[in-house]
Design an enzyme around this catalytic site. Structure first.
Site, mmCIF file in Angstrom:
data_model
loop_
_atom_site.group_PDB
_atom_site.id
_atom_site.type_symbol
_atom_site.label_atom_id
_atom_site.label_comp_id
_atom_site.label_asym_id
_atom_site.label_seq_id
_atom_site.Cartn_x
_atom_site.Cartn_y
_atom_site.Cartn_z
ATOM 1 N N CYS A 87 0.876 -1.172 0.000
ATOM 2 C CA CYS A 87 0.000 0.000 0.000
ATOM 3 C C CYS A 87 0.908 1.214 0.000
ATOM 4 O O CYS A 87 1.446 1.601 1.041
ATOM 5 C CB CYS A 87 -0.917 0.006 1.221
ATOM 6 S SG CYS A 87 -2.005 1.449 1.292
ATOM 7 N N GLU A 105 -4.050 1.002 -6.223
ATOM 8 C CA GLU A 105 -3.097 0.040 -6.765
ATOM 9 C C GLU A 105 -3.098 0.204 -8.278
ATOM 10 O O GLU A 105 -4.027 0.780 -8.853
ATOM 11 C CB GLU A 105 -3.445 -1.404 -6.373
ATOM 12 C CG GLU A 105 -3.133 -1.766 -4.926
ATOM 13 C CD GLU A 105 -1.649 -1.705 -4.576
ATOM 14 O OE1 GLU A 105 -0.814 -1.515 -5.503
ATOM 15 O OE2 GLU A 105 -1.316 -1.827 -3.394
#
Length: 225
Positions: free
Chosen positions: A2, A105
């Site tokens: 992340c 992402e």
């Protein structure tokens, strides 16, 4: 992993899920948070649960070199967080929750990456499992509070986009994560229906761009916009 996320929620939302102490205050909405910048974390302070700004990228207590020489510590792997020297002390006694409204992402080949935005299906803030630490700069003696987001293997749904994802806690497990005796039991992937996803503007690909711009998380049909 992340490496970029958002924090766009109200004090009322945080209080409803976490019973934060202290007077209500306005929280700055952010839409392109990058490592080494400040983030809001929920931790247990002397008087109870508090929401405080810290550096994203954990600096262990024993670190003696300048911050610029610190390796990337904005994520900690769930599989090794209890043993790695960088994180094991914080995992034992300084756990926190990073409230997030969503995270990004990317898919595709280098140079043509498509950004995807992920948020909770029910619209509530997400609760990332995190760790925090207090370090003292050896040159200035100033204290620096910092944090990391714990990441684990992606669930089957997320694996279409990435092989890792943040450890997302159920809000009912907040107390057990912050002060429980078996935190490792909570380091698991969320249910497959926990998140929703859509493609967003490629402007988010540039770190430091549009941190105050809510248009970054708007759905778009083409990542090149």
């Amino acid at each position: 992993m992340c490496g970029r996320f958002t924090q766009a929620y109200t004090w009322a939302e945080v209080y409803a899920f976490l019973s934060v102490i202290g007077p209500a205050r306005n929280l700055r909405a952010r839409y392109n948070i990058a490592p080494t910048t400040q983030i809001d974390v929920l931790r247990i302070g002397d008087a109870g649960r508090e929401l405080v700004p810290v550096r994203w990228g954990l600096v262990p207590l024993w670190w003696k070199k300048p911050l610029k020489e610190l390796p990337a510590t904005f994520n900690a792997r769930a599989e090794t967080v209890a043993e790695k020297p960088m994180f094991r002390s914080a995992f034992k006694s300084r756990r926190c929750i990073i409230p997030a409204s969503g995270f990004y992402e990317w898919t595709g080949k280098p140079g043509a990456k498509t950004p995807h935005y992920f948020s909770a299906h029910d619209g509530r803030p997400l609760a990332f499992a995190g760790l925090w630490e207090r370090w003292r700069d050896p040159e200035t003696q100033e204290p620096v509070d910092s944090a990391t987001i714990i990441v684990g293997p992606a669930n089957a749904w997320m694996s279409a986009y990435h092989d890792r994802m943040p450890v997302i806690l159920d809000w009912s497990d907040a107390g057990a994560w912050l002060a429980g005796e078996r935190p490792g039991d909570l380091l698991c992937s969320p249910p497959e229906d926990a998140l929703q996803e859509w493609i967003v503007s490629a402007r988010v690909n540039r770190s430091g761009t549009g941190d105050d711009d809510p248009a970054l998380i708007e759905r778009t049909a083409a990542a090149s916009q």
